[in-house]
Design a protein around this motif. Structure first.
Motif, mmCIF file in Angstrom:
data_model
loop_
_atom_site.group_PDB
_atom_site.id
_atom_site.type_symbol
_atom_site.label_atom_id
_atom_site.label_comp_id
_atom_site.label_asym_id
_atom_site.label_seq_id
_atom_site.Cartn_x
_atom_site.Cartn_y
_atom_site.Cartn_z
ATOM 1 N N UNK A 504 -45.226 15.035 -21.877
ATOM 2 C CA UNK A 504 -46.620 15.425 -22.088
ATOM 3 C C UNK A 504 -47.098 14.998 -23.474
ATOM 4 N N UNK A 505 -46.221 15.121 -24.447
ATOM 5 C CA UNK A 505 -46.567 14.749 -25.818
ATOM 6 C C UNK A 505 -46.856 13.252 -25.927
ATOM 7 N N UNK A 506 -46.027 12.437 -25.273
ATOM 8 C CA UNK A 506 -46.229 10.980 -25.305
ATOM 9 C C UNK A 506 -47.552 10.612 -24.659
ATOM 10 N N UNK A 507 -47.835 11.235 -23.503
ATOM 11 C CA UNK A 507 -49.075 10.946 -22.808
ATOM 12 C C UNK A 507 -50.276 11.333 -23.654
ATOM 13 N N UNK A 508 -50.253 12.520 -24.237
ATOM 14 C CA UNK A 508 -51.369 12.970 -25.063
ATOM 15 C C UNK A 508 -51.561 12.070 -26.278
ATOM 16 N N UNK A 509 -50.441 11.632 -26.863
ATOM 17 C CA UNK A 509 -50.517 10.748 -28.022
ATOM 18 C C UNK A 509 -51.156 9.410 -27.653
ATOM 19 N N UNK A 510 -50.804 8.894 -26.472
ATOM 20 C CA UNK A 510 -51.375 7.634 -26.026
ATOM 21 C C UNK A 510 -52.871 7.788 -25.749
ATOM 22 N N UNK A 511 -53.256 8.918 -25.191
ATOM 23 C CA UNK A 511 -54.674 9.153 -24.902
ATOM 24 C C UNK A 511 -55.468 9.253 -26.197
ATOM 25 N N UNK A 512 -54.904 9.961 -27.162
ATOM 26 C CA UNK A 512 -55.573 10.111 -28.461
ATOM 27 C C UNK A 512 -55.745 8.755 -29.139
ATOM 28 N N UNK A 513 -54.741 7.916 -28.998
ATOM 29 C CA UNK A 513 -54.787 6.570 -29.594
ATOM 30 C C UNK A 513 -55.705 5.632 -28.813
ATOM 31 N N UNK A 514 -56.177 6.116 -27.664
ATOM 32 C CA UNK A 514 -57.052 5.291 -26.845
ATOM 33 C C UNK A 514 -56.327 4.159 -26.155
ATOM 34 N N UNK A 515 -55.020 4.288 -25.991
ATOM 35 C CA UNK A 515 -54.195 3.228 -25.402
ATOM 36 C C UNK A 515 -53.967 3.419 -23.909
ATOM 37 N N UNK A 516 -54.311 4.589 -23.391
ATOM 38 C CA UNK A 516 -53.994 4.886 -22.007
ATOM 39 C C UNK A 516 -55.226 4.639 -21.143
ATOM 40 N N UNK A 517 -55.207 3.576 -20.358
ATOM 41 C CA UNK A 517 -56.336 3.211 -19.506
ATOM 42 C C UNK A 517 -56.227 3.907 -18.148
ATOM 43 N N UNK A 518 -57.284 3.783 -17.351
ATOM 44 C CA UNK A 518 -57.250 4.330 -15.994
ATOM 45 C C UNK A 518 -56.080 3.745 -15.207
ATOM 46 N N UNK A 519 -55.882 2.445 -15.335
ATOM 47 C CA UNK A 519 -54.800 1.795 -14.601
ATOM 48 C C UNK A 519 -53.437 2.347 -15.003
#
Length: 636
Positions: A504-519
């Motif tokens: 969960x931490x990795x996912x949240x960090x990626x979202x905060x960094x704007x690196x996690x796209x819909x795909x």
């Protein structure tokens, strides 16, 4: 006594001359038979899944009907910016004959090679002025192992087709010297244009044409003849350019830059494989053996020609020009991922090798074929037989994808991508230990490239070796923290290893960094669906809604993926995903329609079918009255 001895000594020569006359008379038939023996087995070959898959399976809809004729004339070759409409049309024709079965594609390659070999024979008769020499050299070309790549590999036909037109163009140019046969001049230009429309490499044939005139036939061509030829070439090029500018071209098939010096080794490697065809590869890379042996052969040839008496230096120069000029275009470009892919293709030697045949002819004394005709035939027949056996043996590498990539790996074990592609073949045949080993070898070849530990990590994830999966997926991200494709798999591995908080931490960090796209999110959701981790699926679907706030996109995802699983007869997962779509969007007609059809025809759950039917009627969807009558009892 002397007369008797003399007669005995002559008889064998006369007898053998009869055989020679017979062979020369049926030289075209001999070429045909040799080609069939060398490549007859290719007719039953399958796909090697290197570009041929793109044409026959992935993009087959573009070739499936003659209605796409115009489209193929104005389309880039294999979605690239190469403009080769005649090659496209050849695939269109094959598709009408055998559809997605490869048999007609292989038959076409064989027929094209037979035509090309006969044209080479005719050219050699003109250049050597000796039918025996033409037959022997033509037979050598027909069965030469170096050109297996052009004949055995379906996509290799590019070079055969443009070779046919160039050889035809050369024949017409030579024949046009006779003013009584003026028709051959426009035919020469026409074949030149068709060659360009088959492969843009043919444009440079202008240099060869003028070299032929200036070196060998200068006295037969006046200035106005040369100007007329130049005008014909320019017109052909402009016409090709006009068509190309109006074509729907795809992405660049090569990298921009100057790669001549990087690819200069192609010349000695082609020469090495022409004279010593033992280091052949389906996807060749530069090898020390081929380069050094090629350089040695070049030196020996130069020395031999320098000291040879009665040599036709102009014809030798013409042969060198033919070889170098037509080899040059392939040396000017490279693939974008050449560091992990092949560095050149052996099929590109198909047409240039004619120049080497001319040089080979000049290695013999002028009267050699007259004085030693019997010995020459025996030696050449032995060489042709050896080459024929090599061709039959090596062409097996193109029979299927397994043989193809095993050959690539054995010839270039330093290429990580070859090991990775071979691992996919082994996985498909469920040879998992071999697949695992190839994936490890790919990492050894490119230890700093995050793609390969990610591939191995994903392999372990699929085989439920979650600790190993976490190890290699972590390594991939450590090598490149921006390698986004690895994150969904790492998060899944962490979930399986009981490290939910870290995932969960990795996912949240990626979202905060704007690196996690819909795909990327959907890739992660796919992983959980495949693993039937429905709690994790729901958790990260909620996370998507929380961060992305796009309910419609997620609904469409569940609808689409549900239909995919239904087509694979995974009804349980399909039903779950369609219900999730309905939960997210209760007014989604497509979701309710899927549920109605499923409950009515698949699991025969009439109460649920009635419920879905009621929803559809509210949305104005008409349902068969007979079905409504049958469902009436369940509504009550």
């Amino acid at each position: 006594m002397k007369n008797k001895i003399s007669n005995r000594s002559v008889k064998p020569k006369v007898s053998f001359q009869k055989y020679i006359n017979f062979l020369e008379k049926y030289s075209v038939l001999i070429i045909l038979i040799l080609a069939l023996i060398a490549y007859g087995q290719t007719i039953k070959f399958g796909l090697v899944y290197c570009d041929d898959f793109e044409i026959i399976q992935k993009e087959f809809s573009k070739f499936s009907s003659v209605e796409h004729f115009d489209e193929q004339i104005f389309s880039g070759y294999m979605n690239s910016n190469y403009y080769r409409p005649i090659v496209n049309l050849s695939f269109l024709l094959d598709a009408q004959i055998s559809g997605q079965h490869p048999i007609s594609y292989h038959i076409t390659n064989l027929i094209l090679h037979i035509i090309s070999s006969i044209l080479v024979l005719l050219l050699l008769k003109i250049f050597t002025k000796k039918n025996s020499a033409a037959l022997l050299l033509g037979a050598l070309f027909t069965v030469h192992p170096l050109i297996i790549n052009a004949v055995g590999w379906i996509v290799g036909r590019n070079d055969i087709i443009y070779g046919i037109f160039l050889f035809s163009s050369a024949l017409c140019l030579i024949t046009s010297e006779d003013r009584a046969k003026a028709i051959y001049y426009p035919l020469h230009i026409l074949f030149y244009l068709l060659a360009i429309l088959s492969k843009e490499t043919a444009i440079i044939f202008i240099i060869i044409s003028f070299s032929y005139i200036l070196l060998l036939k200068k006295e037969k061509y006046k200035q106005k003849d040369i100007m007329a030829l130049g005008a014909g070439y320019v017109t052909s090029i402009l016409f090709w350019y006009f068509l190309r500018m109006n074509a729907n071209l795809g992405k660049k098939a090569y990298s921009e830059g100057f790669y001549l010096l990087d690819n200069i080794r192609t010349i000695p490697e082609f020469i090495s494989k022409f004279f010593l065809p033992v280091n052949l590869s389906v996807l060749p890379t530069y090898s020390l053996y081929s380069t050094i042996s090629g350089l040695i052969l070049i030196l020996l040839l130069a020395i031999f020609i320098y000291f040879k008496k009665n040599r036709n230096i102009k014809l030798i120069v013409f042969g060198i020009i033919w070889f170098l000029v037509l080899t040059l275009p392939g040396m000017l470009v490279t693939t974008p991922d050449v560091h992990e892919w092949n560095e050149y293709l052996e099929c590109r030697a198909y047409v240039p090798s004619f120049g080497l045949l001319i040089i080979l002819w000049q290695l013999f004394p002028e009267d050699f074929f007259l004085k030693y005709i019997k010995k020459t035939y025996i030696v050449f027949a032995a060489i042709v037989a050896v080459f024929l056996l090599l061709t039959i043996y090596f062409s097996g590498s193109y029979s299927n994808s397994r043989n193809f990539y095993e050959n690539a790996v054995s010839r270039s074990p330093q290429k990580a991508k070859f090991h990775y592609l071979l691992s996919k073949i082994y996985q498909k045949s469920k040879e998992f230990s071999k697949a695992e080993n190839e994936l490890k070898l790919s990492i050894d070849c490119s230890p700093l490239y995050s793609k390969y530990p990610m591939n191995l990590g994903n392999f372990y994830l699929e085989h439920k070796q979650y600790k190993n999966a976490e190890t290699y997926l972590t390594r991939a991200i450590q090598l490149d923290s921006n390698y986004l494709i690895a994150y969904p798999y790492l998060i899944s591995a962490l979930e399986y290893n009981g490290k939910d908080a870290l995932a969960e931490s990795i996912l949240q960090n990626m979202i905060i960094r704007g690196k996690f796209t819909d795909d990327m999110y959907f890739s992660l959701l796919h992983v959980f669906i495949n693993q039937k981790k429905y709690d994790s699926l729901s958790k990260y679907a909620d996370s998507f809604l929380r961060y992305k706030k796009n309910k419609q996109v997620l609904t469409n995802f569940f609808l689409t993926v549900g239909s995919e699983y239904f087509s694979r007869k995974n009804n349980e997962t399909a039903l779950l995903l369609w219900n999730k779509a309905v939960f997210l969007d209760p007014s989604n007609v497509e979701a309710w329609d899927n549920l109605f059809r499923f409950h009515w025809t698949v699991d025969i759950d009439y109460p649920e079918a009635a419920k879905a039917a009621d929803k559809l009627r509210i949305f104005g969807v008409k349902i068969n009255p007979e079905i409504l009558k049958q469902l009436e009892n369940y509504r009550k």
